[in-house]
Scaffold this motif. Structure first.
Motif, mmCIF file in Angstrom:
data_model
loop_
_atom_site.group_PDB
_atom_site.id
_atom_site.type_symbol
_atom_site.label_atom_id
_atom_site.label_comp_id
_atom_site.label_asym_id
_atom_site.label_seq_id
_atom_site.Cartn_x
_atom_site.Cartn_y
_atom_site.Cartn_z
ATOM 1 N N ASP A 1 73.060 55.548 15.700
ATOM 2 C CA ASP A 1 71.789 54.938 15.286
ATOM 3 C C ASP A 1 71.552 53.637 16.055
ATOM 4 O OD1 ASP A 1 73.813 53.523 13.919
ATOM 5 O OD2 ASP A 1 72.500 53.028 12.222
ATOM 6 N N MET A 2 72.666 52.937 16.340
ATOM 7 C CA MET A 2 72.534 51.652 17.036
ATOM 8 C C MET A 2 72.332 51.825 18.544
ATOM 9 S SD MET A 2 72.389 49.720 14.535
ATOM 10 C CE MET A 2 72.193 48.215 15.491
ATOM 11 N N ILE A 3 72.860 52.922 19.082
ATOM 12 C CA ILE A 3 72.603 53.199 20.505
ATOM 13 C C ILE A 3 71.099 53.403 20.684
ATOM 14 C CG2 ILE A 3 73.022 54.790 22.433
ATOM 15 C CD1 ILE A 3 75.605 53.610 21.723
ATOM 16 N N GLY A 4 70.516 54.194 19.770
ATOM 17 C CA GLY A 4 69.072 54.451 19.845
ATOM 18 C C GLY A 4 68.280 53.159 19.718
ATOM 19 N N TRP B 1 84.019 45.870 17.784
ATOM 20 C CA TRP B 1 84.072 46.913 16.759
ATOM 21 C C TRP B 1 83.628 48.260 17.324
ATOM 22 C CZ3 TRP B 1 85.965 47.023 11.790
ATOM 23 C CH2 TRP B 1 86.433 45.803 11.283
ATOM 24 N N GLU B 2 82.968 48.257 18.471
ATOM 25 C CA GLU B 2 82.653 49.502 19.165
ATOM 26 C C GLU B 2 83.935 50.323 19.345
ATOM 27 O OE1 GLU B 2 81.286 46.609 19.765
ATOM 28 O OE2 GLU B 2 79.188 47.154 19.444
ATOM 29 N N PHE B 3 85.081 49.609 19.556
ATOM 30 C CA PHE B 3 86.347 50.284 19.832
ATOM 31 C C PHE B 3 87.055 50.770 18.562
ATOM 32 C CE2 PHE B 3 85.949 46.828 23.132
ATOM 33 C CZ PHE B 3 85.470 47.649 24.134
ATOM 34 N N THR B 4 86.364 50.705 17.415
ATOM 35 C CA THR B 4 86.977 51.248 16.207
ATOM 36 C C THR B 4 86.546 52.695 15.966
ATOM 37 O OG1 THR B 4 85.240 50.340 14.785
ATOM 38 C CG2 THR B 4 87.214 48.991 15.093
ATOM 39 N N TYR B 5 85.758 53.238 16.882
ATOM 40 C CA TYR B 5 85.567 54.690 16.876
ATOM 41 C C TYR B 5 86.634 55.276 17.786
ATOM 42 C CZ TYR B 5 81.174 53.581 14.624
ATOM 43 O OH TYR B 5 80.241 53.108 13.732
ATOM 44 N N GLN B 6 86.825 56.585 17.728
ATOM 45 C CA GLN B 6 87.806 57.233 18.599
ATOM 46 C C GLN B 6 87.421 57.005 20.059
ATOM 47 O OE1 GLN B 6 90.501 58.800 17.076
ATOM 48 N NE2 GLN B 6 91.331 58.700 19.158
ATOM 49 N N ASP B 7 88.416 56.837 20.930
ATOM 50 C CA ASP B 7 88.132 56.529 22.342
ATOM 51 C C ASP B 7 87.112 57.483 22.971
ATOM 52 O OD1 ASP B 7 90.000 58.579 22.252
ATOM 53 O OD2 ASP B 7 91.511 57.548 23.486
ATOM 54 N N SER B 8 87.230 58.776 22.664
ATOM 55 C CA SER B 8 86.296 59.740 23.256
ATOM 56 C C SER B 8 84.868 59.508 22.745
ATOM 57 C CB SER B 8 86.737 61.174 22.935
ATOM 58 O OG SER B 8 86.885 61.323 21.535
ATOM 59 N N GLU B 9 84.751 59.096 21.470
ATOM 60 C CA GLU B 9 83.421 58.785 20.919
ATOM 61 C C GLU B 9 82.825 57.546 21.576
ATOM 62 O OE1 GLU B 9 83.413 60.094 16.297
ATOM 63 O OE2 GLU B 9 84.789 58.471 16.795
ATOM 64 N N VAL B 10 83.693 56.564 21.855
ATOM 65 C CA VAL B 10 83.226 55.332 22.501
ATOM 66 C C VAL B 10 82.616 55.678 23.863
ATOM 67 C CG1 VAL B 10 83.903 53.080 23.417
ATOM 68 C CG2 VAL B 10 84.996 53.941 21.339
ATOM 69 N N LEU B 11 83.352 56.493 24.619
ATOM 70 C CA LEU B 11 82.870 56.860 25.958
ATOM 71 C C LEU B 11 81.598 57.691 25.868
ATOM 72 C CD1 LEU B 11 86.318 57.625 27.625
ATOM 73 C CD2 LEU B 11 84.935 55.562 27.863
ATOM 74 N N GLY C 1 77.841 56.729 27.268
ATOM 75 C CA GLY C 1 77.044 57.646 28.078
ATOM 76 C C GLY C 1 75.602 57.743 27.601
ATOM 77 N N ARG C 2 75.392 57.510 26.315
ATOM 78 C CA ARG C 2 74.035 57.578 25.750
ATOM 79 C C ARG C 2 73.293 56.256 25.845
ATOM 80 N NH1 ARG C 2 73.928 62.111 22.098
ATOM 81 N NH2 ARG C 2 75.949 63.110 22.250
ATOM 82 N N PHE C 3 74.041 55.205 26.152
ATOM 83 C CA PHE C 3 73.459 53.860 26.216
ATOM 84 C C PHE C 3 72.778 53.666 27.568
ATOM 85 C CE2 PHE C 3 74.628 49.236 27.172
ATOM 86 C CZ PHE C 3 73.514 48.720 26.536
ATOM 87 N N THR D 1 92.319 50.269 39.806
ATOM 88 C CA THR D 1 92.520 48.959 39.175
ATOM 89 C C THR D 1 92.901 49.105 37.704
ATOM 90 O OG1 THR D 1 90.193 48.828 38.540
ATOM 91 C CG2 THR D 1 90.801 47.867 40.677
ATOM 92 N N GLY D 2 92.682 50.293 37.149
ATOM 93 C CA GLY D 2 92.977 50.520 35.738
ATOM 94 C C GLY D 2 91.848 50.126 34.806
ATOM 95 N N HIS D 3 90.748 49.576 35.336
ATOM 96 C CA HIS D 3 89.620 49.181 34.472
ATOM 97 C C HIS D 3 89.029 50.399 33.759
ATOM 98 C CE1 HIS D 3 89.258 45.479 37.139
ATOM 99 N NE2 HIS D 3 89.342 44.989 35.916
ATOM 100 N N VAL D 4 88.987 50.336 32.442
ATOM 101 C CA VAL D 4 88.396 51.444 31.681
ATOM 102 C C VAL D 4 86.871 51.411 31.818
ATOM 103 C CG1 VAL D 4 88.143 52.490 29.389
ATOM 104 C CG2 VAL D 4 90.313 51.409 30.032
ATOM 105 N N PHE D 5 86.323 50.204 31.863
ATOM 106 C CA PHE D 5 84.865 50.038 31.954
ATOM 107 C C PHE D 5 84.528 49.246 33.216
ATOM 108 C CE2 PHE D 5 86.296 49.825 27.524
ATOM 109 C CZ PHE D 5 85.760 51.017 27.063
#
Lengths: 577, 150
Positions: free
Chosen positions: A154-157, A171-181, A185-187, A214-218
């Motif tokens: 809802d917040m991405i929208g 707190w974005e990282f309190t969802y499962q890692d795959s959900e975060v990614l 992708g929707r943002f 470099t190991g950067h996730v983002f």
């Protein structure tokens, strides 16, 4: 145009104009006091905690600073804060402080709301003639029932509709890692964080990364064009996410402040990209940002969040590279930070910063955003609107030691789970309820909604309890900000204690007693109830169901604040009127 | 099956690497007493044989301010010095302070990294022997129960 010109000027008049050389911060409802300044406008909000609708939000009455942080922003409350920033306007004073909260709230109305924020953002961006960026400091996907049920979607929208250009997270990282990614992708904007990398296990397991070398996730940073300016925005996610929140959702990601890496990155970005300005979009917390700004050169500004400090001015911090501006823009969508920069010959030559409160009475909500919010809430309305009980007292959370809503949660935990002692985390999010209002399920969710809400009961010895209190207390009062985590003290029900913030680690807590006055014996075992365990998942039902059941049963509640006894803080400007 | 094939292979590789260590290194005297000392001062004196140790800014310790997991704290030590012979990493508040000691050959870069276990908040101490002299540096690493983030 959703805002009449007069309404708009009133709104702007409530912003503090700071950073104007040779002039005290001023307030006025007159357009002359809000002239266009410079050629780049950075709009910044942070820690909205998924609050799509206007709400009440009481600022803390106790926010103590120790060591170098004593008696300076952000550790100034009430009149101390108003005097430091020369604030005399009553409406702005209400936005920034806890003073006379109930009557001022009834007079000035609710704050925040994405439809109101959207109207303000649209107007401020139009005024900047396209030379603007909208930055979101994170804690956007968590904090409401709808965010929880939609897993932050809802917040991405809402963020996409608002036109957020860049964000970082916590707190974005309190969802499962795959959900975060998936959410990223929707943002539509850029999600950036230089200080999140894959663990060695993650690299070995070929976990997704922005840059496996470099190991950067983002993406560590992004370059944005706004008008004629090219701005580098570097992301600093909350450095202690896997400590303060469960590591189990993000097992392959490792965080940290990474001061040395940041300095290197700033240097490299300046050399390679040759931007006009370099800004850190930070979720460090303001005390960490102030220390970081003194030690890292080359940043024009750190736009900060996490500690929810509504600081009505930019703090100028000197360092080897010159000066860095540090701001913190409060929480819950209550404020919009407006930093106007004057860029000349590829560098920042001047600035003005205002922290605009978003008073919903003064802004006509954006129709498109209003429609979106109504649509998102529709499937959940019945559950959100369930009336649970009436409160006779003001319910709030912000305070270093205790809030009345936390007292309510602790009372509910003790009664429903039959425990002597209840513990509730010292979060800083959660909305406020005025005396006489009905507590609806939505209000309970606003105070408790998260992805690890399970309750527990456990036998703990007095010694173990003291260890927990000392540990959390050190996260709050360690004199080195790099060793703080930015939350408040754990809330306790069924017991009392004395706290000396100036004492060393392990020596701050004394006089632990049960409600009946009996001293808590280090060797004796006590039945303790709580929620939000960070390690493994607890077995109990979600805390909101426990609190809701307690409220349905009571019909009326009137929790009062019981602060611990605080030593050695007389005269500290982080307390008092 | 919890352990992935790769992890098993990686474990095997680490063991293989150890077996490939050059013989003179394996032949170095095992500092039994230093590894068994319970007080950091005793550990240091048993490593140095009582020689003087001076704090030195050329030694850099890379470690988190707050550990994400006390059971595996990543620590790196580098020394911007010539003729580094050994690098030892100690944890003041651990029951057995000496975590590891590295014997370096002349050609190797004076930089080691490892993961250590920490019982509680403590100074992490790097002890470096270079050209026959001893130098040290320390960094405090906090170990916390966690939770309660804002």
């Amino acid at each position: 145009m959703h805002l009449s010109r007069r309404q708009f000027l009133t709104v702007l008049g409530n912003g503090v104009i700071a950073g104007v050389v040779g002039r005290a911060p001023a307030l006025a409802a007159d357009a002359a006091d809000f002239p266009r300044y410079g050629n780049l406008r950075l709009l910044h909000f942070t820690d909205c905690h998924a609050q799509l609708l206007p709400s009440w939000f009481r600022e803390p009455g106790v926010n103590l600073g120790v060591g170098a942080a004593a008696n300076r922003a952000p550790h100034l409350v009430g009149g101390n804060l108003l005097r430091r920033f020369n604030i005399t306007d009553a409406r702005l004073a209400h936005a920034l402080t806890h003073l006379d909260f109930e009557s001022a709230a009834r007079k000035y109305g609710k704050v925040g709301g994405f439809a109101h924020l959207a109207a303000l953002v649209k107007r401020l961006r139009a005024d900047a003639g396209g030379a603007s960026l909208l930055l979101d400091g994170g804690d956007t996907w968590q904090g409401s029932g709808t965010a929880y049920w939609t897993r932050g979607r809802d917040m991405i929208g809402a963020a996409n509709l608002l036109g957020v250009d860049v964000m970082t997270g916590h707190w974005e990282f309190t969802y499962q890692d795959s959900e975060v990614l998936d959410n990223i992708g929707r943002f539509n904007g850029d999600f950036i964080a230089h200080n999140v990398s894959l663990t060695e296990e993650g690299l070995f397991d070929d976990q997704p990364a922005h840059d496996a070398a470099t190991g950067h996730v983002f993406r560590p940073y992004t370059i944005k064009r706004a008008g004629d300016a090219r701005v580098a925005v570097i992301g600093q996610a909350f450095p202690y996410t896997p400590i303060a929140n469960p590591q189990r959702f993000i097992p392959y990601w490792t965080f940290g402040i990474r001061e040395a890496a940041l300095q290197q990155l700033v240097r490299r970005v300046r050399e390679r990209e040759k931007p006009d300005a370099v800004v850190l979009l930070s979720h460090n917390g303001m005390d960490v940002d102030l220390k970081l700004a003194a030690r890292v050169g080359g940043l024009d500004a750190i736009l900060g969040g996490h500690t929810h400090d509504g600081v009505p001015g930019a703090i100028e911090v000197s360092n080897a590279g010159g000066k860095t501006l540090v701001t913190n823009a409060g929480c819950n969508g209550k404020f919009l930070g407006v930093m106007d920069l004057d860029i000349r010959r590829r560098r920042v030559a001047g600035y003005r910063y205002r922290l605009l409160p978003v008073f919903s009475n003064l802004v006509k909500p954006d129709a498109e955003m209003s429609g979106y919010i109504a649509e998102v809430r529709k499937p959940y309305r019945k559950r959100l609107d369930e009336p649970l009980a009436r409160s006779e007292t003001l319910l709030y959370r912000r305070d270093n030691f205790e809030g009345t809503f936390d007292r309510l949660i602790c009372d509910a935990l003790r009664e429903r789970l039959d425990a002597q002692i209840a513990l509730s985390p010292g979060f800083r999010w959660g909305t406020t309820i005025l005396p006489g209002e009905t507590i609806r399920m939505e209000n309970v969710l606003d105070q408790t909604c998260m992805t690890y809400p399970e309750t527990y009961t456990a036998e703990m010895t007095g010694e173990q309890l003291k260890l927990v209190f000392e540990d959390v207390c050190d996260n709050l009062f360690n004199p080195d900000p790099y060793r703080q985590q930015g939350g408040d003290m754990v809330r306790a029900g069924g017991m009392h204690y004395t706290c000396d913030p100036l004492a060393g680690a392990g020596k701050r807590i004394s006089g632990m007693r049960l409600d009946d006055g009996a001293p808590i014996d280090p060797g004796k075992r006590y039945k303790v109830a709580g929620w939000a365990t960070v390690r493994s998942r607890s077995a109990g039902e979600p805390v909101w169901d426990v609190v809701a059941a307690y409220l349905r049963d009571r019909k009326t509640v009137a929790p009062m604040q019981h602060r611990p006894k605080i030593l050695n803080m007389a005269g500290n400007q982080g307390a008092g009127a | 099956m919890n352990i992935k094939r790769r992890q098993i292979i990686r474990g095997g590789l680490a063991a293989a690497a150890a077996a490939l260590l050059p013989q003179p290194l394996l032949a170095a005297v095992w500092p039994q007493k230093a590894f068994e000392s319970k007080k950091v001062a005793d550990t240091i004196s048993s490593l140095t044989g009582g020689a003087a140790v001076s704090e030195d800014g050329r030694i850099a310790i890379k470690a988190p301010e707050i550990a994400e997991n006390g059971a595996v704290v990543p620590v790196g030590v580098s020394a911007d010095m010539d003729k580094v012979e050994t690098i030892a990493i100690l944890v003041d508040n651990n029951p057995l302070p000496l975590t590891s000691s590295y014997e370096l050959q002349g050609a190797s870069s004076p930089e080691v990294s490892t993961r250590i276990k920490m019982l509680k908040t403590s100074d992490v101490i790097a002890l470096v022997k270079a050209d026959g002299k001893y130098y040290s540096a320390s960094k405090n690493v906090k170990v916390t129960i966690g939770g309660c983030g804002g």
